[in-house]
Design a protein around this motif. Structure first.
Motif, PDB file in Angstrom:
ATOM      1  N   GLU A   1      25.974  24.034 -34.148  1.00 42.12           N
ATOM      2  CA  GLU A   1      25.648  23.228 -32.968  1.00 42.12           C
ATOM      3  C   GLU A   1      26.687  22.138 -32.751  1.00 42.12           C
ATOM      4  N   VAL A   2      27.094  21.487 -33.845  1.00 45.03           N
ATOM      5  CA  VAL A   2      28.074  20.407 -33.744  1.00 45.03           C
ATOM      6  C   VAL A   2      29.404  20.946 -33.219  1.00 45.03           C
ATOM      7  N   VAL A   3      29.875  22.066 -33.778  1.00 46.88           N
ATOM      8  CA  VAL A   3      31.150  22.653 -33.370  1.00 46.88           C
ATOM      9  C   VAL A   3      31.093  23.099 -31.916  1.00 46.88           C
ATOM     10  N   MET A   4      29.978  23.719 -31.510  1.00 42.98           N
ATOM     11  CA  MET A   4      29.849  24.177 -30.127  1.00 42.98           C
ATOM     12  C   MET A   4      29.911  22.995 -29.160  1.00 42.98           C
ATOM     13  N   GLY A   5      29.264  21.887 -29.545  1.00 39.72           N
ATOM     14  CA  GLY A   5      29.314  20.698 -28.704  1.00 39.72           C
ATOM     15  C   GLY A   5      30.725  20.151 -28.561  1.00 39.72           C
TER      16      GLY A   5
ATOM     17  N   ALA B   1      36.480  14.897 -27.207  1.00 37.30           N
ATOM     18  CA  ALA B   1      35.856  14.207 -28.332  1.00 37.30           C
ATOM     19  C   ALA B   1      36.624  14.401 -29.626  1.00 37.30           C
ATOM     20  N   LEU B   2      37.442  15.462 -29.686  1.00 37.23           N
ATOM     21  CA  LEU B   2      38.222  15.723 -30.896  1.00 37.23           C
ATOM     22  C   LEU B   2      39.318  14.686 -31.106  1.00 37.23           C
TER      23      LEU B   2
ATOM     24  N   LYS C   1      27.228   7.206 -31.529  1.00 43.04           N
ATOM     25  CA  LYS C   1      28.165   7.658 -30.489  1.00 43.04           C
ATOM     26  C   LYS C   1      28.811   8.982 -30.857  1.00 43.04           C
ATOM     27  N   LEU C   2      29.007   9.231 -32.171  1.00 43.54           N
ATOM     28  CA  LEU C   2      29.662  10.471 -32.589  1.00 43.54           C
ATOM     29  C   LEU C   2      28.817  11.701 -32.273  1.00 43.54           C
ATOM     30  N   GLY C   3      27.527  11.508 -32.053  1.00 40.39           N
ATOM     31  CA  GLY C   3      26.653  12.636 -31.751  1.00 40.39           C
ATOM     32  C   GLY C   3      26.622  13.006 -30.282  1.00 40.39           C
ATOM     33  N   ASP C   4      27.349  12.270 -29.441  1.00 42.34           N
ATOM     34  CA  ASP C   4      27.289  12.528 -28.000  1.00 42.34           C
ATOM     35  C   ASP C   4      27.626  13.965 -27.619  1.00 42.34           C
ATOM     36  N   PRO C   5      28.681  14.587 -28.196  1.00 41.29           N
ATOM     37  CA  PRO C   5      28.962  15.982 -27.803  1.00 41.29           C
ATOM     38  C   PRO C   5      27.804  16.925 -28.123  1.00 41.29           C
TER      39      PRO C   5
ATOM     40  N   PHE D   1      21.316  14.496 -22.922  1.00 45.36           N
ATOM     41  CA  PHE D   1      21.598  13.281 -22.172  1.00 45.36           C
ATOM     42  C   PHE D   1      21.771  13.580 -20.683  1.00 45.36           C
ATOM     43  N   ALA D   2      22.379  14.713 -20.364  1.00 48.08           N
ATOM     44  CA  ALA D   2      22.561  15.079 -18.958  1.00 48.08           C
ATOM     45  C   ALA D   2      21.213  15.279 -18.270  1.00 48.08           C
TER      46      ALA D   2
END
Length: 558
Positions: free
Chosen positions: A130-134, A141-142, A170-174, A180-181
């Protein structure tokens, strides 16, 4: 490390009758225009709003303020219950009260950079897809070096077998961008903001509110079939992953809610406040509001505040109300033209004998959950740049000692009270009892057991933040049985809280259980509403003249 057996603080609901009506007779204290039962935020707000009339406020506690109170440790203020609230709008009840009390814009705002997300290490490792896909969907973000720092920290924590890992929210935003949208549609100030309580003159049509209140928040966010039955304006698009689901559940748990119990409408309100909106806090939490209310009310010659006063009965004699209460071993009575019941409504069932059957039934449907707060005393100030953090993990029964009230969030007192210069710290842990099956365990547990399990939790949280655990000096526990009202699916639609709070002759109801959400905003709104209803009632009463004179000054001494 030294752990002392500090006594817990425990509060019991008022309203236990001490006998038949004939045995309730006690020494009469005189007459007032209004008697307010309950000295928490709601009751104090109601008393403040009643002006130019004589008011007596009765509270069974040794201190006023309910759970919105502040304690001190060598000058450092910390909260024992209510800690923060959502950034007020300019025209709401909270804004009006804070301006009245000269507290407007004196708070601190917790932004994304001030918040931590504290993950279960193994849980985060299992969700790397999930993290990588985001990140792939938002490659910009990278460029954030924090992403690589988190990766290194995660690998180290896995090798060192640390249970938890902390990262900037903030690092979890992706990863949470899709959620959030969706929440962005309902942000404060927009036409779709799910304001509570829902009002007929609000921006939400009743039909839309009922559609979301009829399904759980879990169905709204994670059940494709439930989504398909909703209008496009209300339904999310796309799918949310398991890590998002855990974060939603953790956020709600801090309010004793479950995504599978709470309605989509009420759940959205909390998610917007805690994941999307801004939280604010006064030094030491919400206690600054109740302290200021007490100060201002104490300056009114026609207002009396009495502690250790447990109300047992409220009876109508045809013209006025007789309020029977017990204080310091004495049975006392006072007469009033109207009553504001700002204590929990379940205690009113015993104290007010003639409530209508339908109202009693509605009150009986309201659920309250137990809550526990722990203040961890630290030898030195720690994590001063952070407001606090949320613990995101999959809840597994039996995984931790006393996991039925495991910490769901932590707050840093030093962040709130920046005026304290002493190098000491307090870490506050919010320990809700969220599951229905676990209610009542809090009052049966020993202090030592709660303290030991809290110590283990505090050690895990400090380790995740890179803070030495030997800084822990002591832990103080606060127990709040049945302290937090919850709104379950369908209760807003069925007007449960409206029916439970309906005025009964000259009795008007406040407290959070008038609205169905356990936060500062609901308590203040309920207090304002009850005060307005009481004022209208007294104005309408033919021949009623506010008591300007004739009240014994001894009776008005707090």
């Amino acid at each position: 490390m030294k752990i002392n057996a500090l006594p817990t603080t425990q509060f019991e609901p008022a309203g236990r009758p001490f006998g038949s009506p004939s045995s309730r007779q006690g020494r009469a204290l005189g007459e007032y225009d209004v008697v307010v039962v309950g000295g928490g935020v709601s009751g104090l707000t109601a008393a403040w709003k009643i002006q130019n009339r004589s008011v007596l406020l009765l509270d069974q506690g040794t201190e006023l303020g309910g759970n919105a109170r502040t304690e001190y440790r060598n000058g450092l203020r910390f909260a024992i219950g209510g800690t923060c609230f959502q950034l007020p709008t300019n025209d709401g009840e909270v804004a009006t009260l804070l301006r009245d009390l000269d507290l407007w814009n004196t708070w601190r705002v917790a932004g994304d950079a001030d918040m931590l997300a504290i993950f279960d290490t193994r849980r985060l490792l299992g969700s790397m897809d999930e993290v990588v896909m985001g990140l792939l969907k938002r490659p910009a973000a990278l460029l954030n070096p924090g992403i690589y720092g988190l990766t290194v920290n995660l690998i180290y924590s896995a090798i060192a077998r640390r249970k938890l890992i902390a990262a900037s929210k903030k690092l979890g935003d992706p990863t949470f961008a899709a959620l959030f949208a969706y929440l962005d549609r309902f942000k404060p100030g927009s036409d779709r903001y799910p304001a509570l309580p829902w009002r007929e003159d609000g921006r939400w049509r009743r039909q839309d509110m009922e559609q979301l209140d009829s399904i759980s928040l879990h169905e709204l966010l994670f059940d494709q079939d439930a989504r398909a039955r909703l209008p496009r304006s209300l339904a999310p698009t796309g799918r949310f992953g398991k890590l998002v689901e855990d974060a939603v559940e953790t956020t709600l748990r801090a309010e004793c809610l479950s995504a599978r119990e709470v309605s989509g409408y009420v759940g959205l309100y909390f998610l917007i406040g805690y994941l999307y909106g801004s939280l604010v806090s006064f030094p030491g939490g919400n206690g600054l509001i109740t302290e200021r209310l007490q100060e201002r009310l104490g300056c009114r010659s026609q207002c009396a505040l009495k502690k250790n006063a447990r109300v047992d009965a409220v009876q109508h004699d045809g013209a006025r109300y007789q309020i029977y209460f017990e204080q310091d071993g004495q049975r006392l009575t006072v007469s009033a033209g109207s009553v504001i019941w700002a204590a929990p409504k379940f205690s009113a069932l015993q104290a007010i004998d003639d409530l209508p059957a339908g109202q009693r039934q509605a009150i009986g449907q309201i659920e309250h959950r137990d809550y526990c707060m722990a203040n961890v005393f630290l030898e030195k100030a720690a994590a001063k740049k952070y407001f606090g953090g949320y613990l995101i993990e999959t809840h597994v029964t039996g995984k931790y000692p006393n996991d039925w009230c495991r910490s769901g969030a932590c707050l840093v007192a030093n962040w709130m009270d920046s005026a304290c210069t002493d190098d000491i710290g307090v870490l506050t842990l919010l320990k809700p009892v969220a599951r229905e099956a676990d209610q009542g365990k809090l009052t049966l547990s020993t202090f030592d057991d709660l303290q030991r399990s809290t110590y283990l939790e505090a050690c895990e949280l400090l380790q995740a933040m890179g803070i030495a655990t030997d800084l822990i000096q002591d832990i103080k526990i606060w127990r709040w049985p049945r302290s937090l009202v919850i709104a379950k699916r369908g209760q807003m639609k069925d007007d449960v809280f409206v029916r439970a709070s309906h005025p009964h002759r000259g009795i008007f109801f406040a407290n959070q259980d008038s609205i169905g959400i356990g936060n500062l905003e609901s308590a203040i709104a309920a207090g304002c509403s009850a005060a307005a209803q009481a004022e209208e009632h007294m104005t309408r009463e033919s021949g009623h003249i506010p008591l300007q004179q004739g009240v014994d000054s001894e009776q008005l001494i707090p």
